[in-house]
Design an enzyme around this catalytic site. Sequence first.
Site, PDB file in Angstrom:
ATOM      1  N   HIS A 152       0.809  -1.221   0.000  1.00  8.09           N
ATOM      2  CA  HIS A 152       0.000   0.000   0.000  1.00  8.09           C
ATOM      3  C   HIS A 152       0.841   1.271   0.000  1.00  8.09           C
ATOM      4  O   HIS A 152       0.300   2.360  -0.210  1.00  8.09           O
ATOM      5  CB  HIS A 152      -0.931  -0.006   1.215  1.00  8.09           C
ATOM      6  CG  HIS A 152      -1.993  -1.056   1.133  1.00  8.09           C
ATOM      7  ND1 HIS A 152      -3.262  -0.811   0.669  1.00  8.09           N
ATOM      8  CD2 HIS A 152      -1.958  -2.383   1.429  1.00  8.09           C
ATOM      9  CE1 HIS A 152      -3.970  -1.921   0.689  1.00  8.09           C
ATOM     10  NE2 HIS A 152      -3.204  -2.900   1.147  1.00  8.09           N
ATOM     11  N   ASP A 204       3.950   9.114  -1.434  1.00 10.22           N
ATOM     12  CA  ASP A 204       2.745   8.450  -0.955  1.00 10.22           C
ATOM     13  C   ASP A 204       2.391   7.329  -1.918  1.00 10.22           C
ATOM     14  O   ASP A 204       2.501   7.518  -3.139  1.00 10.22           O
ATOM     15  CB  ASP A 204       1.584   9.436  -0.868  1.00 10.22           C
ATOM     16  CG  ASP A 204       0.705   9.182   0.350  1.00 10.22           C
ATOM     17  OD1 ASP A 204       0.759   8.068   0.898  1.00 10.22           O
ATOM     18  OD2 ASP A 204      -0.023  10.110   0.760  1.00 10.22           O
TER      19      ASP A 204
END
Length: 460
Positions: free
Chosen positions: A157, A365
């Site tokens: 993730h 991110d």
Amino acid sequence: MSRLVVVSNRVGPLKDTGRAGGLAVALVDALTETGGLWFGWSGDVSEEGTFGNLKQGGGTRKVAMATVDMTQADYDEFYAGYANRTLWPVLHYRLDLADFDRRFEEGYRRVNERFATRLRPLLQADDIIWVHDYHFLGFAAELRAMEVGNPIGFFLHIPFPAPEVLAGLPNAERLVRRMLAYDVVGFQTRRDAANFRRFAVEELGAVERDGDKLDIAGGTVVARAFPIGIDAAGFARQATTPEARRNTARTEKLLVGRQQIIGVDRIDYSKGLPERFRAFGRLLEDYPENRGKVSLMQVAPPSRAELDAYAEIRRELEELSGNINGRFADLDWTPIRYMTRSFTRRALAGLYRASRVALVTPLRDGMNLVAKEYVAAQRAEDPGVVVLSRFAGAAEGMPEALIVNPHSAEGVASSLQTALNMPLDERRSRWQAIFDRICQNDAAAWATSFLETLRGRATN
């Protein structure tokens, strides 16, 4: 259809508490569709740790939940140590913040092995196993050593760095080789997937084939991007709930016709919060017409407060917000409203709807779902604008956002000025393109795409 077994660091909840993130919602839907088991850490620390009783409960008729404890040593070395002091900074390109302690690495391997040992008796012959995130990079290798032949997929993730960065991690080659025990390795972006394949080719001698496959040691691994989505239609409905409407109304009343920029992030050095505050200060300096008319609301709940790097960021944010507010505030206007409390997803939907601009500027991110949630929460007739870091995974799928370099205060300030003054027709056009895309590529489509690929590997 085969049962789905999900493995993640934390488990649940299966019911919507108003605070569950998009990942939890997507996994619950996938588990409910086939029936399954969700396995991971209980969140508790005990003397017995993984050798204690398996905790089962909190599930539903179709979905069982099973968790185990950790010992204090496991928590310190595996979770607080290797996962968060070593892997997290390295995978976010921050080798300078990484703690390369051999005890942490040994604890990480030990906990992966013990968790696999506890899961092994729960598995059925036709289960499909889906492992999540950086806590369990080596989990499949442990199961394979126990002669588990089930299809096992993994999804990361957070970012996967360039080989030149990952090479700074001691024993990086061994770690990636263990990841090759998975049948499918999924990433948020094409860049992350390419970084992984390049490391496997250059450092481990794998052969890249058909664009997203790696042949090594007689086996084949699929390494591909599966960009995670949100339940866009569901989040749009959240923005019309009574709680959301109350927050929209309260915020608009406080703004009194002014415009608001919003940021929502955990306090973390990867999120670029000090850089964001400086960029907002530069907006007020370079475009003085915004003074008294535009404010920044930053929601930043603390995380990993025991780590020195996080405490330092919090101090820096307090100093920056105090400095900017001290320089520019007026009797009836505060430039930065900085809040370290958390909000429910419905409340956030209301805050998003009241904000003209979302400022999403992480330094790195994996995806960043805030950018997608902001778009979903907007009014179609008068939507806001996303100012988005080029280093967020979301930038690959949101070219209509204003893409910025978060390290450039001047560049971010210029894009904020563009967003604040963007004509309605252009705002609508950009918003509609992004909204249509996030509705099509939602959380359910993400889970379906990954699991279809994993099941396809099982039949090859």
